[in-house]
Design a protein around this motif. Structure first.
Motif, PDB file in Angstrom:
ATOM      1  N   THR A  76      48.493  23.551  63.485  1.00 34.54           N
ATOM      2  CA  THR A  76      49.222  22.370  63.925  1.00 34.54           C
ATOM      3  C   THR A  76      48.287  21.591  64.838  1.00 34.54           C
ATOM      4  O   THR A  76      47.398  22.169  65.469  1.00 34.54           O
ATOM      5  N   VAL A  77      48.473  20.296  64.888  1.00 32.79           N
ATOM      6  CA  VAL A  77      47.614  19.437  65.701  1.00 32.79           C
ATOM      7  C   VAL A  77      48.472  18.725  66.729  1.00 32.79           C
ATOM      8  O   VAL A  77      49.520  18.164  66.393  1.00 32.79           O
ATOM      9  N   ASP A  78      48.033  18.754  67.961  1.00 32.36           N
ATOM     10  CA  ASP A  78      48.709  18.025  69.026  1.00 32.36           C
ATOM     11  C   ASP A  78      48.419  16.536  68.818  1.00 32.36           C
ATOM     12  O   ASP A  78      47.275  16.089  68.942  1.00 32.36           O
ATOM     13  N   ALA A  79      49.448  15.785  68.456  1.00 37.07           N
ATOM     14  CA  ALA A  79      49.279  14.376  68.108  1.00 37.07           C
ATOM     15  C   ALA A  79      48.698  13.562  69.269  1.00 37.07           C
ATOM     16  O   ALA A  79      47.833  12.699  69.074  1.00 37.07           O
ATOM     17  N   ALA A  80      49.159  13.833  70.483  1.00 43.00           N
ATOM     18  CA  ALA A  80      48.663  13.081  71.650  1.00 43.00           C
ATOM     19  C   ALA A  80      47.182  13.356  71.879  1.00 43.00           C
ATOM     20  O   ALA A  80      46.409  12.430  72.167  1.00 43.00           O
ATOM     21  N   ARG A  81      46.756  14.604  71.736  1.00 45.28           N
ATOM     22  CA  ARG A  81      45.335  14.933  71.937  1.00 45.28           C
ATOM     23  C   ARG A  81      44.475  14.308  70.843  1.00 45.28           C
ATOM     24  O   ARG A  81      43.367  13.843  71.115  1.00 45.28           O
ATOM     25  N   LEU A  82      44.975  14.304  69.600  1.00 46.36           N
ATOM     26  CA  LEU A  82      44.227  13.646  68.523  1.00 46.36           C
ATOM     27  C   LEU A  82      44.084  12.162  68.812  1.00 46.36           C
ATOM     28  O   LEU A  82      43.005  11.586  68.653  1.00 46.36           O
ATOM     29  N   PHE A  83      45.166  11.546  69.266  1.00 44.78           N
ATOM     30  CA  PHE A  83      45.133  10.114  69.586  1.00 44.78           C
ATOM     31  C   PHE A  83      44.153   9.851  70.728  1.00 44.78           C
ATOM     32  O   PHE A  83      43.369   8.899  70.674  1.00 44.78           O
ATOM     33  N   ASP A  84      44.162  10.704  71.758  1.00 43.64           N
ATOM     34  CA  ASP A  84      43.219  10.550  72.875  1.00 43.64           C
ATOM     35  C   ASP A  84      41.780  10.687  72.404  1.00 43.64           C
ATOM     36  O   ASP A  84      40.880   9.998  72.903  1.00 43.64           O
ATOM     37  N   LEU A  85      41.568  11.567  71.432  1.00 40.50           N
ATOM     38  CA  LEU A  85      40.216  11.838  70.954  1.00 40.50           C
ATOM     39  C   LEU A  85      39.654  10.710  70.092  1.00 40.50           C
ATOM     40  O   LEU A  85      38.520  10.290  70.276  1.00 40.50           O
ATOM     41  N   GLY A  87      41.532   7.672  69.162  1.00 42.70           N
ATOM     42  CA  GLY A  87      42.129   6.350  69.365  1.00 42.70           C
ATOM     43  C   GLY A  87      43.085   5.962  68.248  1.00 42.70           C
ATOM     44  O   GLY A  87      43.649   6.813  67.560  1.00 42.70           O
ATOM     45  N   VAL A  88      43.230   4.658  68.058  1.00 46.36           N
ATOM     46  CA  VAL A  88      44.204   4.104  67.122  1.00 46.36           C
ATOM     47  C   VAL A  88      43.978   4.592  65.698  1.00 46.36           C
ATOM     48  O   VAL A  88      44.931   4.725  64.924  1.00 46.36           O
ATOM     49  N   SER A  89      42.765   4.913  65.340  1.00 44.92           N
ATOM     50  CA  SER A  89      42.502   5.377  63.975  1.00 44.92           C
ATOM     51  C   SER A  89      43.235   6.694  63.678  1.00 44.92           C
ATOM     52  O   SER A  89      43.408   7.059  62.518  1.00 44.92           O
ATOM     53  N   ALA A  90      43.691   7.401  64.706  1.00 48.07           N
ATOM     54  CA  ALA A  90      44.450   8.632  64.503  1.00 48.07           C
ATOM     55  C   ALA A  90      45.764   8.361  63.788  1.00 48.07           C
ATOM     56  O   ALA A  90      46.311   9.237  63.119  1.00 48.07           O
ATOM     57  N   LEU A  91      46.275   7.152  63.903  1.00 48.44           N
ATOM     58  CA  LEU A  91      47.545   6.814  63.269  1.00 48.44           C
ATOM     59  C   LEU A  91      47.493   6.966  61.750  1.00 48.44           C
ATOM     60  O   LEU A  91      48.505   7.231  61.115  1.00 48.44           O
ATOM     61  N   LYS A  92      46.312   6.835  61.167  1.00 48.63           N
ATOM     62  CA  LYS A  92      46.162   7.004  59.718  1.00 48.63           C
ATOM     63  C   LYS A  92      46.435   8.445  59.296  1.00 48.63           C
ATOM     64  O   LYS A  92      46.802   8.704  58.160  1.00 48.63           O
ATOM     65  N   ALA A  93      46.262   9.388  60.218  1.00 46.32           N
ATOM     66  CA  ALA A  93      46.452  10.805  59.900  1.00 46.32           C
ATOM     67  C   ALA A  93      47.843  11.300  60.266  1.00 46.32           C
ATOM     68  O   ALA A  93      48.172  12.457  60.021  1.00 46.32           O
ATOM     69  N   MET A  94      48.671  10.453  60.838  1.00 47.52           N
ATOM     70  CA  MET A  94      49.968  10.889  61.348  1.00 47.52           C
ATOM     71  C   MET A  94      51.105  10.404  60.471  1.00 47.52           C
ATOM     72  O   MET A  94      50.992   9.401  59.783  1.00 47.52           O
ATOM     73  N   SER A  95      52.197  11.137  60.535  1.00 44.28           N
ATOM     74  CA  SER A  95      53.427  10.707  59.889  1.00 44.28           C
ATOM     75  C   SER A  95      54.554  10.839  60.903  1.00 44.28           C
ATOM     76  O   SER A  95      54.424  11.527  61.911  1.00 44.28           O
TER      77      SER A  95
END
Length: 143
Positions: A76-85, A87-95
């Motif tokens: 599992t991936v911590d969404a907030a940590r991925l976003f911090d790492l 930035g906005v491009s993390a949104l492409k990997a999220m649902s």
């Protein structure tokens, strides 16, 4: 946006309706079997898993199959940590979980920021009164 539940009468030749009507019945029966099989599978899985855990066994053998209790690692991936790492491009990997989002912001806000897309599905319902309706949805003619 509301979904359209209007049922349109088929414009097929009369000779194809009984054949397709049988296929609708067959599909309904298969879907019913799948649902019943899934319920039975969940019950047996829970029962066997519980037995293995309770007895401390890791496997149980039948005449045709073996069940083994294993531990799998699921990432599992911590969404907030991925976003911090990244930035906005993390949104492409999220649902987004619609249920969780509705609990957070409410249905009206979710409808305002969400997008609805149409998806065709074949809905099959068992008929309760087969003697009232024919396979085309209209009145059945007595022979």
């Amino acid at each position: 946006m509301k979904t359209n539940t209007e049922v349109r009468k088929p414009r097929l030749a009369a000779r194809t309706i009984p054949t397709m009507g049988q296929k609708v019945d067959d599909l309904a029966e298969l879907r019913s079997l799948v649902r019943r099989a899934q319920v039975a599978e969940r019950q047996l899985t829970a029962e066997i898993s519980s037995y293995l855990e309770m007895t401390g066994l890791v496997a149980l053998h039948g005449a045709r199959a073996a069940a083994r209790l294993e531990t799998w690692k699921v990432m599992t991936v911590d969404a907030a940590r991925l976003f911090d790492l990244v930035g906005v491009s993390a949104l492409k990997a999220m649902s987004v979980s619609i249920g969780a989002a509705r609990r957070l912001v409410g249905g009206a806000t979710l409808d305002a920021i969400g997008e609805r897309k149409s998806q065709r599905v074949l809905r099959v319902e068992e008929l309760l009164r087969r003697d009232v309706e024919g396979s085309d949805g209209g009145p059945r003619e007595e022979a």
